[in-house]
Design an enzyme around this catalytic site. Structure first.
Site, mmCIF file in Angstrom:
data_model
loop_
_atom_site.group_PDB
_atom_site.id
_atom_site.type_symbol
_atom_site.label_atom_id
_atom_site.label_comp_id
_atom_site.label_asym_id
_atom_site.label_seq_id
_atom_site.Cartn_x
_atom_site.Cartn_y
_atom_site.Cartn_z
ATOM 1 N N PHE A 62 65.775 35.510 63.695
ATOM 2 C CA PHE A 62 64.510 36.151 63.866
ATOM 3 C C PHE A 62 63.241 35.332 64.308
ATOM 4 C CE2 PHE A 62 61.005 38.346 61.145
ATOM 5 C CZ PHE A 62 60.322 38.832 62.331
ATOM 6 N N THR A 100 59.498 29.822 52.051
ATOM 7 C CA THR A 100 59.105 31.178 51.597
ATOM 8 C C THR A 100 58.139 31.294 50.421
ATOM 9 O OG1 THR A 100 59.648 33.266 50.672
ATOM 10 C CG2 THR A 100 61.139 31.238 50.364
ATOM 11 N N ASP A 101 57.257 32.227 50.487
ATOM 12 C CA ASP A 101 56.366 32.552 49.143
ATOM 13 C C ASP A 101 57.195 32.822 48.121
ATOM 14 O OD1 ASP A 101 56.938 34.987 50.103
ATOM 15 O OD2 ASP A 101 54.769 35.739 50.331
ATOM 16 N N GLU A 102 58.436 33.258 48.206
ATOM 17 C CA GLU A 102 59.245 33.799 47.218
ATOM 18 C C GLU A 102 59.632 32.534 46.145
ATOM 19 O OE1 GLU A 102 62.397 36.359 48.227
ATOM 20 O OE2 GLU A 102 61.342 36.966 50.151
ATOM 21 N N TYR A 114 68.471 33.367 46.529
ATOM 22 C CA TYR A 114 67.758 33.190 47.685
ATOM 23 C C TYR A 114 66.596 32.298 47.412
ATOM 24 C CZ TYR A 114 64.659 33.432 51.749
ATOM 25 O OH TYR A 114 63.522 33.168 52.675
ATOM 26 N N LYS A 165 66.664 44.049 57.117
ATOM 27 C CA LYS A 165 65.324 43.841 56.480
ATOM 28 C C LYS A 165 64.600 45.332 56.588
ATOM 29 C CE LYS A 165 66.169 39.535 55.566
ATOM 30 N NZ LYS A 165 65.894 38.564 56.516
#
Ligand code: NAD
Ligand code: TYD
Length: 375
Positions: free
Chosen positions: A35, A156-158, A182, A221
């Site tokens: 993506f 990622t912000d995760e 993840y 998603k």
């Protein structure tokens, strides 16, 4: 190190105009058939056609050559199907293509899949990133005339964990506290990218961004899943109470931010990238329903909101993500340009106009996965 710089106003992608470097890059983009990767490949290609672009992608379920179809046949573009864990392949590619820049997107990217089976996340996200870093470590300073080598690690912000409603947004100094397999795997890869700068002087930059959305988003998603389910008249599964908050970043804004990090970022630094668009999941789904009702022709059910179904919550579901993007704004001159209202309208329009892209993705494998998550 001294860079020769020139300014070509027609190509300027960021707000500040001072630094588009002259020497073409030879850039390896991992995960370029996914993506964000494919959006970035197209962005970079349109921005500077003199640069050599090599895409390395294993074409997992999430990789799709149709995402890059318009670049086929371009002399400065090459696609290689391969795994980022394959060290001999990577060494050969770096050497033969004289790569000076890696933009590393390749990853297992879906939290629900990481809950069902974390192994692939450890393999690709940790071992794969480590393999790329090791290969680049032995490669980059052997290049004869490379003015600005770089390993850009897209994360990622995760990795920062979950915020309460009253907490300030994540900044670059927020301690890491990943909660899903993840985000744990991404956190680990971030630490390797950081360590390779401090230990070996490998010029790495890390970017941590919020939830992207836009064209070519794989329909597992939230946003594409909801768009497609509305078109098919299927239930819209909202996890838990729907009050979880995400910050939404339009993918083209993200590509511009990565451009700024590549051209002006400082090796060893981390930059947070956010859309300034915090929305509760249930509100986002309702916005999508209203847009679909307005823009779609025939729909199996109107109003689409009647399809909303609250389902069992995701295990360990992070409550809120939010990004403080002031560092990339002040240091590199980037800020988001697309509001969530504008971005969702464009995205819904894209899914309406590109059924030929998403229909083939609803394969048996996809359907089986869907059953596993929602039943
Ligand atoms: P995606 O799942 O759409 O694409 C991942 C791509 O990587 C696919 O083309 C896949 O074939 C390829 N790939 C997977 N394993 C590979 C391997 N072992 N070797 C080579 N290629 C492999 O992911 P995306 O949403 O485009 O995300 C890209 C990057 O951005 C990821 O690193 C992700 O962690 C990060 N990110 C994504 C988001 C988001 O909202 N999508 C947010 C923050 C960060
Ligand atoms: P997702 O798109 O999977 O991104 P991430 O988990 O990386 O944030 O999910 C976005 C939010 O939407 C997240 O809070 C989980 C929620 N969600 C649903 O409520 N229903 C769904 O079917 C999906 C896929 C996600």
């Amino acid at each position: 190190m001294c860079y020769e710089i020139t300014v070509r106003p027609s190509l300027l992608p960021c707000m500040d105009t001072a630094s588009i470097a002259q020497t073409p890059r030879r850039i390896l983009i991992t995960g370029g058939a996914g993506f964000i990767g494919s959006n970035f490949v197209r962005y970079w290609h349109d921005r500077d056609r003199r640069d050599r672009i090599v895409v390395l992608d294993a074409l997992t379920y999430a990789g799709n050559l149709a995402n890059l179809a318009d670049l086929e046949g371009d002399d400065n573009f090459r696609f290689v199907q391969g795994n980022i864990c394959d060290r001999p392949l990577i060494e050969k590619l770096l050497r033969k293509e004289a790569i000076d820049t890696i933009v590393h997107f390749a990853a297992e990217s879906h939290v629900d899949r990481s809950i069902l089976g974390p192994d692939a996340f450890v393999q690709t996200n940790i071992i794969g990133t480590f393999t790329l870093l090791e290969a680049f470590r032995h490669h980059w300073n052997s290049l004869p005339a490379t003015p600005r080598p770089l390993f850009l690690h897209v994360s990622t912000d995760e990795v920062y964990g979950s915020l309460n409603p009253e907490d300030p947004p994540f900044s670059e100094t927020t301690p890491y506290a990943p909660n899903s397999p993840y985000s744990a795997s991404k956190a680990s890869s971030d630490h390797f990218a950081r360590a390779y700068f401090h230990t070996y002087n490998v010029p790495t930059i890390i970017t941590n961004c919020s939830n992207n959305y836009g064209p070519y988003h794989f329909p597992e998603k939230l946003i594409p899943l909801m768009c497609i389910n509305i078109l098919l008249g299927k239930p819209l599964p909202v996890y838990g109470d729907g009050q979880n908050v995400r910050d939404w970043l339009y993918v083209k804004d993200h590509c511009r931010a990565l451009d700024c990090a590549i051209e002006r970022g400082k090796p060893g630094e981390t930059y947070n990238i956010g859309g300034n668009n915090e929305v509760k999941n249930i509100d986002l789904v309702r916005m999508l329903c209203r847009l679909m009702d307005e823009l779609a022709g025939d729909l199996p059910l109107r109003p689409s909101e009647e399809l909303i179904t609250f389902v069992k919550d995701r295990a360990g579901h992070d409550r809120r993500y939010a990004i403080d993007a002031s560092k990339i704004q002040s240091d590199l001159g980037w800020q988001p340009s697309v509001t969530v209202e504008e971005g969702l309208r464009k995205t819904v329009q894209w899914y309406l106009e590109n059924e030929d892209w998403w229909k083939p993705l609803l394969s048996e494998e996809y359907r089986a996965y869907y059953q596993k998550v929602y039943n």
